[in-house]
Structure formats: C-alpha cells, structure tokens
Design an enzyme around this catalytic site. Structure first.
Site, PDB file in Angstrom:
ATOM      1  N   ARG A 274       0.849  -1.201   0.000  1.00 46.00           N
ATOM      2  CA  ARG A 274       0.000   0.000   0.000  1.00 46.00           C
ATOM      3  C   ARG A 274       0.874   1.236   0.000  1.00 46.00           C
ATOM      4  O   ARG A 274       1.860   1.301   0.769  1.00 46.00           O
ATOM      5  CB  ARG A 274      -0.931   0.026   1.217  1.00 46.00           C
ATOM      6  CG  ARG A 274      -2.126  -0.930   1.126  1.00 46.00           C
ATOM      7  CD  ARG A 274      -3.133  -0.477   0.083  1.00 46.00           C
ATOM      8  NE  ARG A 274      -4.300  -1.359  -0.006  1.00 46.00           N
ATOM      9  CZ  ARG A 274      -4.397  -2.391  -0.843  1.00 46.00           C
ATOM     10  NH1 ARG A 274      -3.375  -2.721  -1.609  1.00 46.00           N
ATOM     11  NH2 ARG A 274      -5.501  -3.117  -0.893  1.00 46.00           N
TER      12      ARG A 274
ATOM     13  N   GLU B 118      -2.867   7.506  -4.875  1.00 42.24           N
ATOM     14  CA  GLU B 118      -3.203   6.843  -6.142  1.00 42.24           C
ATOM     15  C   GLU B 118      -4.441   7.523  -6.712  1.00 42.24           C
ATOM     16  O   GLU B 118      -5.338   7.859  -5.940  1.00 42.24           O
ATOM     17  CB  GLU B 118      -3.492   5.350  -5.898  1.00 42.24           C
ATOM     18  CG  GLU B 118      -2.236   4.545  -5.688  1.00 42.24           C
ATOM     19  CD  GLU B 118      -2.489   3.035  -5.576  1.00 42.24           C
ATOM     20  OE1 GLU B 118      -1.599   2.342  -5.041  1.00 42.24           O
ATOM     21  OE2 GLU B 118      -3.563   2.580  -6.017  1.00 42.24           O
TER      22      GLU B 118
ATOM     23  N   HIS C 248      -0.390  -0.184  -9.875  1.00 45.69           N
ATOM     24  CA  HIS C 248      -1.142  -1.098  -8.991  1.00 45.69           C
ATOM     25  C   HIS C 248      -1.662  -2.304  -9.747  1.00 45.69           C
ATOM     26  O   HIS C 248      -2.868  -2.607  -9.752  1.00 45.69           O
ATOM     27  CB  HIS C 248      -2.298  -0.344  -8.304  1.00 45.69           C
ATOM     28  CG  HIS C 248      -2.751  -0.999  -7.019  1.00 45.69           C
ATOM     29  ND1 HIS C 248      -3.252  -0.297  -5.950  1.00 45.69           N
ATOM     30  CD2 HIS C 248      -2.774  -2.302  -6.621  1.00 45.69           C
ATOM     31  CE1 HIS C 248      -3.589  -1.102  -4.970  1.00 45.69           C
ATOM     32  NE2 HIS C 248      -3.293  -2.343  -5.350  1.00 45.69           N
TER      33      HIS C 248
HETATM   34  C1  8YV Z   1      -6.517  -5.169  -5.991  1.00 46.75           C
HETATM   35  C2  8YV Z   1      -4.953  -5.200  -4.088  1.00 46.75           C
HETATM   36  O1  8YV Z   1      -6.400  -5.315  -7.324  1.00 46.75           O
HETATM   37  O2  8YV Z   1      -5.796  -7.221  -3.340  1.00 46.75           O
HETATM   38  C3  8YV Z   1      -5.393  -6.118  -3.011  1.00 46.75           C
HETATM   39  O3  8YV Z   1      -5.304  -5.732  -1.818  1.00 46.75           O
HETATM   40  O4  8YV Z   1      -4.439  -4.176  -3.829  1.00 46.75           O
HETATM   41  C4  8YV Z   1      -5.185  -5.563  -5.475  1.00 46.75           C
HETATM   42  O5  8YV Z   1      -5.096  -6.931  -5.662  1.00 46.75           O
HETATM   43  C5  8YV Z   1      -6.889  -3.758  -5.786  1.00 46.75           C
HETATM   44  O6  8YV Z   1      -7.251  -3.606  -4.469  1.00 46.75           O
HETATM   45  C6  8YV Z   1      -8.049  -3.389  -6.673  1.00 46.75           C
HETATM   46  O7  8YV Z   1      -9.228  -4.091  -6.391  1.00 46.75           O
END
Ligand code: 8YV
Length: 318
Positions: free
Chosen positions: A237, A266, A285
C-alpha cells in the site's frame, strides 16, 4: 436480493450472479464513485462487491446498515472500518491466497527492473538516447548473494523470498510481529528488529497490512538509515511510504533505487518526478492483474458474497 458492484466485472461473474437470481447493479462510469454516490447505491442493496479502494468507513457503514455483506475484490482491507462493520453485523470477505504469486512476481519484477535501471534506460531509447546505458552512473547492480529484507513476511512475502532465494541465492531477513517458522526452516530466513531490517537490507520489500500504526513508517528518517546501495520496493500500500521523503532520499542518494506498484496518493500524477528518475520503476497497482489471478479473485469474491447473502460461512472472512 439486490447487489451493487463498484466496477464492471468479467462476464462469467455476472452469469454466476444472475444464475443465483440476484438483482445486480454495476457502476459503469469510467471514474471513481463519490462517497455520496456509493452510499445512495448501497442503501438499496443487500450486498456490495467492492473493487478498488473506496473508503468503506464508519460514516459509510452508518448510512448503509442494511447491507448483509461486503465482499472485497482485494486481499487488502485497510479501506474498511472492520470494527464498525462487525458492530452492524455486516460480514466482510476478502481474497487472500489467490493473488499471492502474481503479487510476489510483481515485487520480483520491480526489484530486478530497479537493479538494472530498466525502465529509465528503456525510456532513454524513445528519447533518442541509446547510449545512456554506456554512462557508468547508469550501470546496474547485481542481486546475487545480497540481503532481501521483508517487512511483513506473510504468504506474499514468503513467495517473493522463495523466488529471490532460488534465483539469486539471496539471504532473507524479515521483520514481523510473529516468527515465520516455515520461512526460517525452508529459506533459512532470520527474524530481525525493524532497525536491523532497515540498516541490513540490500533490497527492502513491503508486504504487510496497512494499519494506523505503520502508516508512513518508511519516511525520511528511515530512508536515511538504509544503505546508500539499497533498493526500496512497495507492492502493498502506498500509505506505507512518505513519497516526498522517498523522492528526497533518491535525490540525495541516501538510497540507490525504488520500485513501486502502489503510490501515495493513487493514482500518481503524470508529472510526478519519480516517473523520470533513474533507478526508479513505477507500476499502476497491477500486482494481482493477471488473467488467472483476477478470475480466481472474482470467483472467491462471488463465493464470499453469496455466502454472506445466504448466511452461510465464507471461504475468506476478515
Ligand atoms: C486489488 C490489491 O487489485 O488485493 C489487493 O489488496 O491491492 C489488489 O489486488 C486492488 O485492491 C483493486 O481491487
């Protein structure tokens, strides 16, 4: 029962939901929902399938107590007030495990790309500067036998460490609340203090869950303690790192390079200096963005959603 989905999903997913007899509404607009729009759609729904990082905070949950279930199309749940959801009896599901390899491979890609200054030198070609690579200041560094430090050695951190050990015989150190016996046994990993992780890592990669306690933990002070030859990788993150401090640490050569699949904030703005810096690789991402993984994530998210609506136990409940 009514279900709201925050962005279009793959056809097989819609078929599964329609076959389950659900009345599905999908947000089709090519922009993020405003908090008000999210509330107005969810106040009519029994279930929410949330893709992306919409803030499902106390204010949202207060207004949408009618929800039986929130199914996250993500493993991360830092954007959800889990305690408040529990208070209102709203079940929350996520997608652990199915994205472990794809995300670890993204971190593995970034650490190699940064080490070889790949993105910058590739961009130099389109800038008509093929010879940029002949400048010793643009030479890469090798990962063989170096130390990989993992902040948060869970399944994704383990999957990266395993690849780094096999490919580059890297020494693995990690900082975690708990000991990871499997990593210590199979990868000869060593549990260390945060200070040791920061000062000993040649590559420091972040794989923890973002919390109020560890938000911004990778700041100027920490970058200043890292080796000048060190590479910082974040596929977890953006909130873990302070981006202006990271830019300064790279400018002042306090660290050697950085690879980010998550940014802060983001989306990253196109004029962000990180995008033009040598030894920096930025991705939008895409950690879990492979066909195989997104199909598995959607299937698990739908399994969790259906279980939450039917009051049965979820495959993955937060
Ligand atoms: C997702 C992510 O694609 O799973 C997570 O925590 O960050 C990614 O796999 C993102 O959250 C969008 O949905």
């Amino acid at each position: 029962m009514k279900v709201f989905i925050t962005r279009p999903i793959m056809d097989f997913g819609m078929e599964r939901l329609q076959k389950a007899g659900l009345d599905v509404t999908v947000w089709e607009e090519n922009r993020a929902l405003t908090p008000e729009e999210l509330v107005s759609h969810c106040q009519q729904a029994d279930g929410l399938l949330n893709a992306g990082i919409n803030q499902l905070n106390a204010k949202f949950l207060e207004a949408c107590q009618n929800l039986k279930v929130i199914s996250l199309h993500s493993v991360g749940y830092d954007h959800v007030d889990i305690e408040t959801a529990k208070k209102f009896g709203i079940k929350v599901g996520n997608t652990p495990g199915v994205l472990t390899d794809a995300t670890a491979e993204t971190a593995f890609l970034l650490m190699q790309s940064v080490a070889r200054n790949a993105f910058y030198l590739s961009n130099q070609i389109s800038a008509g500067n093929w010879k940029a690579s002949q400048d010793i200041t643009q030479f890469g560094i090798e990962l063989r036998g170096k130390t990989l430090g993992i902040f948060g050695l869970g399944s994704i951190g383990f999957a990266l460490a395993k690849r780094a050990k096999a490919a580059f015989d890297m020494e693995i150190i990690y900082h975690n609340r708990s000991t990871n016996d499997r990593a210590e046994k199979e990868l000869d990993a060593r549990k260390v203090s945060f200070e040791e992780l920061v000062t000993q890592s040649d590559v420091l990669s972040v794989h923890a869950n973002l919390t109020a306690e560890n938000t911004g933990i990778f700041n100027g002070e920490v970058f200043g303690q890292m080796k000048p030859s060190a590479i910082f990788i974040n596929t977890a993150r953006g909130g873990f790192h302070n981006e202006p401090d990271l830019i300064q640490a790279l400018d002042n050569r306090q660290i050697w390079g950085a690879g980010l699949d998550v940014t802060n904030p983001e989306p990253m703005q196109p004029d962000n200096p990180l995008l033009k810096m040598p030894r920096v690789c930025i991705l939008p991402h895409i950690g879990s963005a492979t066909i195989e993984t997104r199909i598995a994530m959607l299937n698990l998210a739908i399994d969790n959603l259906l279980a939450g609506l039917n009051g049965t136990s979820m495959k993955a409940e937060v």
